[in-house]
Design a protein around this motif. Sequence first.
Motif, PDB file in Angstrom:
ATOM      1  N   ALA A  48       0.825  -1.210   0.000  1.00 57.87           N
ATOM      2  CA  ALA A  48       0.000   0.000   0.000  1.00 57.87           C
ATOM      3  C   ALA A  48       0.859   1.260   0.000  1.00 57.87           C
ATOM      4  O   ALA A  48       0.565   2.232  -0.712  1.00 57.87           O
ATOM      5  N   TYR A  49       1.938   1.233   0.795  1.00 58.77           N
ATOM      6  CA  TYR A  49       2.824   2.394   0.846  1.00 58.77           C
ATOM      7  C   TYR A  49       3.504   2.613  -0.496  1.00 58.77           C
ATOM      8  O   TYR A  49       3.600   3.747  -0.986  1.00 58.77           O
ATOM      9  N   GLU A  50       3.964   1.539  -1.089  1.00 61.09           N
ATOM     10  CA  GLU A  50       4.651   1.650  -2.379  1.00 61.09           C
ATOM     11  C   GLU A  50       3.718   2.222  -3.440  1.00 61.09           C
ATOM     12  O   GLU A  50       4.087   3.126  -4.195  1.00 61.09           O
ATOM     13  N   SER A  51       2.485   1.693  -3.485  1.00 61.61           N
ATOM     14  CA  SER A  51       1.537   2.171  -4.491  1.00 61.61           C
ATOM     15  C   SER A  51       1.130   3.615  -4.229  1.00 61.61           C
ATOM     16  O   SER A  51       1.001   4.421  -5.163  1.00 61.61           O
ATOM     17  N   THR A  52       0.931   3.977  -2.959  1.00 60.06           N
ATOM     18  CA  THR A  52       0.556   5.347  -2.613  1.00 60.06           C
ATOM     19  C   THR A  52       1.686   6.313  -2.950  1.00 60.06           C
ATOM     20  O   THR A  52       1.452   7.419  -3.449  1.00 60.06           O
ATOM     21  N   ASP A  53       2.921   5.885  -2.667  1.00 65.58           N
ATOM     22  CA  ASP A  53       4.077   6.722  -2.977  1.00 65.58           C
ATOM     23  C   ASP A  53       4.217   6.928  -4.484  1.00 65.58           C
ATOM     24  O   ASP A  53       4.482   8.041  -4.952  1.00 65.58           O
ATOM     25  N   ILE A  54       4.015   5.856  -5.244  1.00 61.85           N
ATOM     26  CA  ILE A  54       4.089   5.974  -6.704  1.00 61.85           C
ATOM     27  C   ILE A  54       2.994   6.893  -7.220  1.00 61.85           C
ATOM     28  O   ILE A  54       3.224   7.733  -8.106  1.00 61.85           O
ATOM     29  N   ALA A  55       1.784   6.754  -6.654  1.00 55.80           N
ATOM     30  CA  ALA A  55       0.678   7.616  -7.075  1.00 55.80           C
ATOM     31  C   ALA A  55       0.986   9.077  -6.787  1.00 55.80           C
ATOM     32  O   ALA A  55       0.717   9.966  -7.623  1.00 55.80           O
ATOM     33  N   PHE A  56       1.566   9.343  -5.613  1.00 56.69           N
ATOM     34  CA  PHE A  56       1.918  10.728  -5.279  1.00 56.69           C
ATOM     35  C   PHE A  56       2.988  11.254  -6.230  1.00 56.69           C
ATOM     36  O   PHE A  56       2.908  12.396  -6.700  1.00 56.69           O
ATOM     37  N   GLU A  57       3.995  10.440  -6.496  1.00 57.79           N
ATOM     38  CA  GLU A  57       5.067  10.882  -7.388  1.00 57.79           C
ATOM     39  C   GLU A  57       4.542  11.160  -8.790  1.00 57.79           C
ATOM     40  O   GLU A  57       4.953  12.134  -9.437  1.00 57.79           O
ATOM     41  N   LEU A  58       3.620  10.310  -9.252  1.00 62.77           N
ATOM     42  CA  LEU A  58       3.033  10.540 -10.570  1.00 62.77           C
ATOM     43  C   LEU A  58       2.234  11.837 -10.595  1.00 62.77           C
ATOM     44  O   LEU A  58       2.333  12.638 -11.539  1.00 62.77           O
ATOM     45  N   SER A  59       1.435  12.036  -9.552  1.00 58.58           N
ATOM     46  CA  SER A  59       0.650  13.271  -9.479  1.00 58.58           C
ATOM     47  C   SER A  59       1.554  14.488  -9.372  1.00 58.58           C
ATOM     48  O   SER A  59       1.324  15.509 -10.023  1.00 58.58           O
ATOM     49  N   ASN A  60       2.590  14.367  -8.545  1.00 53.70           N
ATOM     50  CA  ASN A  60       3.528  15.480  -8.386  1.00 53.70           C
ATOM     51  C   ASN A  60       4.241  15.777  -9.701  1.00 53.70           C
ATOM     52  O   ASN A  60       4.484  16.936 -10.052  1.00 53.70           O
ATOM     53  N   SER A  61       4.560  14.712 -10.447  1.00 55.85           N
ATOM     54  CA  SER A  61       5.238  14.897 -11.721  1.00 55.85           C
ATOM     55  C   SER A  61       4.343  15.568 -12.752  1.00 55.85           C
ATOM     56  O   SER A  61       4.776  16.454 -13.495  1.00 55.85           O
ATOM     57  N   GLU A  62       3.069  15.162 -12.774  1.00 58.09           N
ATOM     58  CA  GLU A  62       2.160  15.682 -13.793  1.00 58.09           C
ATOM     59  C   GLU A  62       1.545  17.019 -13.411  1.00 58.09           C
ATOM     60  O   GLU A  62       1.280  17.860 -14.276  1.00 58.09           O
ATOM     61  N   LEU A  63       1.321  17.236 -12.121  1.00 55.30           N
ATOM     62  CA  LEU A  63       0.574  18.418 -11.694  1.00 55.30           C
ATOM     63  C   LEU A  63       1.424  19.484 -11.025  1.00 55.30           C
ATOM     64  O   LEU A  63       0.967  20.620 -10.873  1.00 55.30           O
ATOM     65  N   ASN A  64       2.657  19.130 -10.618  1.00 55.69           N
ATOM     66  CA  ASN A  64       3.414  20.074  -9.790  1.00 55.69           C
ATOM     67  C   ASN A  64       4.883  20.155 -10.197  1.00 55.69           C
ATOM     68  O   ASN A  64       5.770  20.289  -9.350  1.00 55.69           O
ATOM     69  N   LEU A  65       5.162  20.066 -11.473  1.00 50.56           N
ATOM     70  CA  LEU A  65       6.510  20.234 -12.020  1.00 50.56           C
ATOM     71  C   LEU A  65       7.508  19.200 -11.498  1.00 50.56           C
ATOM     72  O   LEU A  65       8.719  19.396 -11.611  1.00 50.56           O
ATOM     73  N   ASP A  66       6.992  18.103 -10.909  1.00 46.26           N
ATOM     74  CA  ASP A  66       7.875  17.094 -10.302  1.00 46.26           C
ATOM     75  C   ASP A  66       8.797  17.754  -9.276  1.00 46.26           C
ATOM     76  O   ASP A  66       9.989  17.443  -9.177  1.00 46.26           O
ATOM     77  N   LEU A  67       8.205  18.653  -8.485  1.00 45.12           N
ATOM     78  CA  LEU A  67       8.968  19.408  -7.489  1.00 45.12           C
ATOM     79  C   LEU A  67       9.446  18.463  -6.380  1.00 45.12           C
ATOM     80  O   LEU A  67       8.638  17.823  -5.700  1.00 45.12           O
ATOM     81  N   THR A  68      10.759  18.390  -6.197  1.00 45.01           N
ATOM     82  CA  THR A  68      11.344  17.440  -5.248  1.00 45.01           C
ATOM     83  C   THR A  68      12.440  18.111  -4.439  1.00 45.01           C
ATOM     84  O   THR A  68      13.224  18.891  -4.975  1.00 45.01           O
ATOM     85  N   VAL A  69      12.473  17.796  -3.153  1.00 39.53           N
ATOM     86  CA  VAL A  69      13.541  18.273  -2.274  1.00 39.53           C
ATOM     87  C   VAL A  69      14.356  17.070  -1.824  1.00 39.53           C
ATOM     88  O   VAL A  69      13.818  16.109  -1.277  1.00 39.53           O
TER      89      VAL A  69
END
Length: 763
Positions: free
Chosen positions: A229-250
């Motif tokens: 569940a954590y892996e899938s949720t993390d992947i979903a967040f990363e995909l959303s962050n990549s598509e919706l938020n410039l893949d902003l990463t710290v």
Amino acid sequence: MSSYNENLHSSVVSSLNTQELELQSVEAKLEASMFSLYYAQGARITTAEELEITTAKYAFEKNVHEQAIIDSDLSTNVLESANNAKSYTSRSVTNTAVAAANVQIAANAILKLASTTGSIFSIINAADFDTDIYTQSNKANVLMNDTAYAAEQASQHSMEASASVAEVTTTTLAAKATVTDTSIKDLLSVVTKQFDDTTTLLSTQSAELATANTKEKQAEGVLEDYSVAYESTDIAFELSNSELNLDLTVTTPITIGNHDSYVVSFSPYLSAFSEQKSSTDTDPKDTNQPVQDYYIMLVENSKSATFSMNDAEGIITGAYANRYAQIVEADKIKNSAGVITGLKKKIYIAGTNSATHPVLQDSEGKALVLGKEYVVVVFATFKTAYKKIINTFDDYLSAPSKMFMLENQLNAVFSNAIQPPTDAQVINFGVFENPAYLVDSEGEEALDYIQYRCVFLPNNPNLVRGLLTDEELKYIDAQVSDKMKLDNMYTEKIATIQSQLDALKSDSKEAKTDTKSAKGAGAKKVSKTSATTISTTERTNLLSLQLKILTKQKSDALKDQEHLQPGFFFNLTTAEQIPAGSYTPAVPGTDTLLAYLLRSITNIGDLLDKLGEEKVTELNAKVESTIPKKTSAADKEQFINDIITLIEGAIESVIDGKEKTLEKLLVDFAQFIIELMLLAEGYKFYSKQVTLAAETTDNFGNRLIGNNAYIPTVISISKNADETVNTQFTNALSDFQHTDAFTYKDPFADATKIIAYPKQTTV
């Protein structure tokens, strides 16, 4: 901002925020499932250990019970014999007394007859001396005297026999035999009860072990479910962050030591269509790059929900230079065609703000605090031409990044540095730590601010058999391990050294060019580098060696990220929560810096013994005096080179063959060079030791069991009374998966030794 943009921004922020909250929720459940599995395995192993002890107790009590039965049978036979002896002796006393009385009567009669016969012989002797009748009477008299003497002896023997029989203490013997038999029967009763109780306990614990196995498997399944569940949720967040938020990463650093910077990376804002070019646009690569400037801003996580476009614009227009970091040309990542594919900027939390050393305060002008939660946002201002094309003059504000915090990383104890227990039951190890972490607010050294807790992990296959399989352990570790952190850590180190090498090579090329020009101009030959300064060639060789070592370490570390031992789930998260009583705090030891460094090169063997105590003391003084007081790059490299030269000479003096140089040994035993690098960074060596005692327990709180194997593991942990200080540190765990186990020797084993009694035949 237009209502459309506001709604879009709000929707993106809400979506990412919801996903991040879900990620945090799943992460919390994952962590809780780790503890559930850890304690379930602890209960399983504890029950198995108790069963092991009970089984040994059962074997001992079984022998005692069998011996007690034999002793009971013997005491029964002895009592029966004593009672028979008592009865027969009583009869013998009576019969002997009667016989003695009868013998006495007969003896008296015989004596009287002998007296009469003597009188007759006296008369005949006087009247008929030397006649036939005299001869016959004399013979009769002699026989009667002999008979009388025999009768007197018989009477004496019968009286003595009666007295002796009367003295036999069969009554006392029978009484003692009765008491003994009663005691043996009582002992048998107690032993039988103990044996029955132990048998019942053995059965109960066997059932409890089966129940513990079931619960452990359930906890294991829950952890695996939450891992997925954590892996899938993390992947979903990363995909959303990549598509919706410039893949902003710290990205925060994870290397050992002070963490005074972080890296912000994101993708460029691209136009959804190819805008028309204005007459002033001349660069064809800017066709799909509508942003004029990018600005990075730091916001406290608790205030990120209210941070708006107006706040971002206010920071820029208000010229709060320390509250934003502007993307410059050097921060742009371009492909071979020159098109911007990404943007990355390293930001510092202290120092002098400059183009090469940007120091960023948060949105309220406060300096970043270690251990505090933050997010970053990207504010992009569009080109005027693009604004005209889209017919709006709004700029762009990204959603907040995933929450992050900066923490200083404590050093983990090197697994090979943990020495097995000596005859004195002492475990020695050493650690290199930043001395600044070990002082209080007034600068006074307080070694208990950073505690090194030693735990002993059971490594008995018979106890952990049936827990996680190798495949399951590898799968779970893949979800919760530090594999990505390891990759980032070594990548960061390798990149730093590679950049230093590139700079040296560039300087070397320039120097060669200058030399050729100088020779062409008839200049004199340049003098050699002084003996006290490390040459460019030495620096290049040293950096190349470090690069080779780190590359090999990275490969080995990533390859070995799987559980090899002890066969149950254990990691830093669970180790940090081990309660007092289940770990042993280390105390200062007596190891020297040189001895510790040389043990890092393990294939040298008994080098310390070969060098001799006097030489080792001399070399140790030189090593400690060589440690740089300054921390410039040249000082660090000079120190490492000096120590290598110093110890290499010592090694060559006691090892045959010049081919066995230190440099060749270092590639296989890279920890030595890493430790030198830490010393050059200002770290200090601390010798530690732990003494095993009768009350020493394993990580589950169970006392160590004699002849069982344990893995000594050290937790480097901040334990300041001020919790805000503890949050500024990331704790560390020694590599227990590759630490040699030791067999615990119970100091009281002789006192509790099971005695094997020989079996005896029942009489």
